[in-house]
Design a protein around this motif. Structure first.
Motif, short mmCIF file in Angstrom:
data_model
loop_
_atom_site.label_atom_id
_atom_site.label_comp_id
_atom_site.label_asym_id
_atom_site.label_seq_id
_atom_site.Cartn_x
_atom_site.Cartn_y
_atom_site.Cartn_z
N ARG A 295 0.82 -1.20 -0.01
CA ARG A 295 0.07 -0.07 -0.01
C ARG A 295 0.95 1.19 0.12
NH1 ARG A 295 -3.74 -0.48 5.28
NH2 ARG A 295 -4.65 1.41 4.11
N SER A 296 0.21 2.28 -0.52
CA SER A 296 0.99 3.60 -0.48
C SER A 296 0.70 4.27 1.10
CB SER A 296 0.53 4.49 -1.33
OG SER A 296 0.48 3.95 -2.57
N TRP A 297 1.84 4.86 1.42
CA TRP A 297 1.98 5.44 2.69
C TRP A 297 2.81 6.91 2.56
CZ3 TRP A 297 0.14 4.17 7.63
CH2 TRP A 297 -0.80 3.07 7.69
N VAL A 298 2.14 7.88 3.20
CA VAL A 298 2.77 8.97 3.52
C VAL A 298 3.86 8.72 4.59
CG1 VAL A 298 2.82 11.45 3.96
CG2 VAL A 298 1.08 10.38 2.61
N THR A 299 5.02 8.99 4.36
CA THR A 299 6.16 8.76 5.37
C THR A 299 7.15 9.98 5.42
OG1 THR A 299 6.18 6.67 4.47
CG2 THR A 299 8.21 6.85 5.55
N VAL A 300 7.54 10.03 6.84
CA VAL A 300 8.40 11.23 7.07
C VAL A 300 9.88 10.79 6.90
CG1 VAL A 300 9.26 12.81 8.98
CG2 VAL A 300 6.78 12.04 8.78
N LEU A 301 10.81 11.22 6.05
CA LEU A 301 12.10 10.89 5.53
C LEU A 301 13.06 11.83 6.34
CD1 LEU A 301 13.87 8.81 3.84
CD2 LEU A 301 13.66 10.57 2.07
N GLY A 302 14.11 11.25 6.74
CA GLY A 302 15.21 12.04 7.39
C GLY A 302 16.06 12.14 6.26
N LEU A 303 16.33 13.43 5.75
CA LEU A 303 17.30 13.70 4.63
C LEU A 303 18.67 13.25 4.59
CD1 LEU A 303 15.29 16.99 3.41
CD2 LEU A 303 14.87 14.40 2.41
N ALA A 304 19.00 13.41 5.71
CA ALA A 304 20.48 13.48 6.00
C ALA A 304 20.82 11.85 6.41
CB ALA A 304 21.00 14.22 6.96
N THR A 305 19.97 11.46 7.59
CA THR A 305 20.08 10.33 8.11
C THR A 305 19.46 8.95 7.29
OG1 THR A 305 18.19 10.51 9.34
CG2 THR A 305 20.12 11.40 10.16
N GLY A 306 18.39 9.22 6.42
CA GLY A 306 17.53 8.19 5.73
C GLY A 306 16.56 7.70 6.80
N THR A 307 16.48 8.15 8.04
CA THR A 307 15.46 7.64 8.76
C THR A 307 14.15 7.75 8.55
OG1 THR A 307 15.47 9.64 10.14
CG2 THR A 307 16.90 7.63 11.07
N ARG A 308 12.97 6.89 8.68
CA ARG A 308 11.97 6.84 8.04
C ARG A 308 10.72 6.32 9.20
NH1 ARG A 308 12.51 5.61 2.64
NH2 ARG A 308 10.59 4.41 2.66
N VAL A 309 9.58 7.12 8.98
CA VAL A 309 8.33 6.74 9.99
C VAL A 309 7.28 6.86 9.16
CG1 VAL A 309 8.61 9.31 11.06
CG2 VAL A 309 7.40 7.21 12.26
N LEU A 310 6.37 6.14 9.58
CA LEU A 310 5.08 6.18 8.75
C LEU A 310 4.20 7.15 9.40
CD1 LEU A 310 4.21 2.15 8.19
CD2 LEU A 310 4.95 3.86 6.63
N PHE A 311 3.48 7.73 8.44
CA PHE A 311 2.57 8.88 9.00
C PHE A 311 1.22 8.73 8.64
CE2 PHE A 311 0.58 13.22 8.07
CZ PHE A 311 1.03 13.70 9.41
N ARG A 312 0.70 8.38 7.43
CA ARG A 312 -0.64 8.10 7.25
C ARG A 312 -0.79 7.37 5.93
NH1 ARG A 312 -4.69 7.79 10.67
NH2 ARG A 312 -4.32 9.23 12.36
N SER A 313 -1.74 6.36 5.91
CA SER A 313 -1.96 5.80 4.77
C SER A 313 -2.49 6.79 3.55
CB SER A 313 -3.00 4.69 4.77
OG SER A 313 -3.55 4.13 3.85
N GLY A 314 -1.69 6.68 2.47
CA GLY A 314 -2.37 7.70 1.46
C GLY A 314 -0.81 7.86 0.49
N SER A 315 -1.12 9.10 -0.16
CA SER A 315 0.00 9.43 -1.20
C SER A 315 -0.11 11.00 -1.53
CB SER A 315 -0.29 8.60 -2.65
OG SER A 315 -1.27 8.86 -3.24
N GLN A 316 0.94 11.55 -2.35
CA GLN A 316 0.72 12.77 -2.77
C GLN A 316 0.65 13.83 -1.86
OE1 GLN A 316 -2.48 13.06 -5.77
NE2 GLN A 316 -2.69 10.78 -6.07
N PRO A 317 1.72 13.88 -0.96
CA PRO A 317 1.76 14.81 0.22
C PRO A 317 1.89 16.12 -0.18
CG PRO A 317 3.74 13.49 0.21
CD PRO A 317 2.59 13.02 -0.65
N SER A 318 1.43 17.10 0.52
CA SER A 318 1.88 18.68 0.57
C SER A 318 2.07 19.15 2.03
CB SER A 318 0.96 19.32 -0.25
OG SER A 318 1.10 20.51 -0.49
#
Length: 324
Positions: A295-318
């Motif tokens: 499934r598609s998930w909106v995810t928070v990505l750490g740009l320097a570290t590459g760390t990731r955490v799921l935020f909400r099911s969905g796509s096309q974030p703004s």
């Protein structure tokens, strides 16, 4: 090597979804609200709670206004706006549109539509316009002053098996207005006379274009695309979603994210395979669309570290701009 898996960052909440457990960004971890799409409708959330802003499906590509008080979005392929709470929705243009972007002063919306050349073009329309208003051509430069081309009748979406993700993304014509208001990033442009697919940054003042990504043709032995551009708020970085098939497996890359330094032209790959649709939170974080359990998930990505955490099911974030 592509990284896989999810690493929780900051404070998270673990919530059961079916038989699996997933991590959500905790309230307050993000400085502002994220808009996103799930099952054809627009939702907003800043943490664990969410609000649905539209009903009836057919909605896509929500984009926050610079003051954070409105959202532009597509409804059945036409350009609309609404207040941040989902009220006062209104159509701006009857012309077919793709991925809108606000001017930094909030007075204009840019969007892609058929140009006088037969390929994708970039238009702008005043945010105070009604749906009978005629949009203004920005790119290609040679189409400025020309009559707008007639559009073919819309073809109803098929109900069969969806096309693979890379095929669906390949012709996504979302555009991105630079933070200084001087440039627009968009798929295609003059570079299509040389390459099979490309991404351009156009200068509004003189209509000139710069190619920042290209695939096939022009001695390039590859195939692919670069779509859904996004600027960092300081204009120093531009990201996009890309895909590449090379002559060898080592030269091929599945759907992925590219970040481009607008001063040096240096590029780097962000995140993991199948990541797409990046929107910057700040210089250190972004929200993206990732794949999780099919499934598609909106995810928070750490740009320097590459760390990731799921935020909400969905796509096309703004990401809603932080009000100051």
């Amino acid at each position: 090597m592509w990284k896989t898996g999810l690493v929780a960052v900051g404070v998270t909440l673990t919530v059961a979804v079916g038989a699996a457990e997933v991590a959500y960004a905790a309230p307050g971890e993000l400085p502002s609200v994220v808009a996103y799409v799930r099952n054809g409708d627009v939702y907003v959330s800043q943490g664990t709670g969410e609000k649905r802003l539209t009903t009836g499906s057919g909605h896509a590509r929500p984009r926050w206004s610079p003051d954070g008080r409105q959202l532009a979005f597509l409804k059945n392929g036409r350009l609309w706006t609404m207040r941040s709470d989902g009220t006062a929705a209104r159509q701006l243009s009857a012309r077919a549109a793709a991925g809108p972007s606000w001017s930094p002063d909030g007075k204009w919306l840019a969007f892609a539509s058929l140009s006088c050349t037969g390929g994708p073009g970039v238009y702008r329309i005043a945010t105070a316009a009604t749906k009978t208003a005629v949009p203004e051509v920005l790119f290609p430069r040679d189409c400025r002053g020309e009559e707008l081309p007639e559009e073919a009748a819309a073809v109803p979406a098929g109900r069969g098996v969806p096309a693979p993700l890379n095929e669906r993304l390949a012709t996504d014509d979302a555009v991105a207005w630079s933070p200084d208001g001087r440039r627009l990033a968009f798929r295609g442009g003059d570079c299509e006379s040389t390459y099979d697919a490309c991404l351009s940054v156009g200068t509004l003042a003189d209509g000139s274009e710069k190619t920042v990504a290209a695939y096939g043709g022009g001695s390039l032995q590859n195939r692919g695309f670069a779509v859904v551009p996004s600027w960092r708020s300081d204009g120093a970085k531009l990201s996009w979603t890309a895909f590449q098939e090379g002559e060898t497996a080592a030269e091929s890359k599945p759907v992925h994210l590219v970040e481009y330094d607008t001063a040096t032209g240096a590029k780097r790959i962000l995140g993991s395979a199948m990541d797409r649709e990046l929107a910057y939170v700040d210089a250190s974080r972004a929200v993206i669309t990732s794949q999780n359990s099919g499934r598609s998930w909106v995810t928070v990505l750490g740009l320097a570290t590459g760390t990731r955490v799921l935020f909400r099911s969905g796509s096309q974030p703004s990401v809603q701009p932080v009000r100051r």
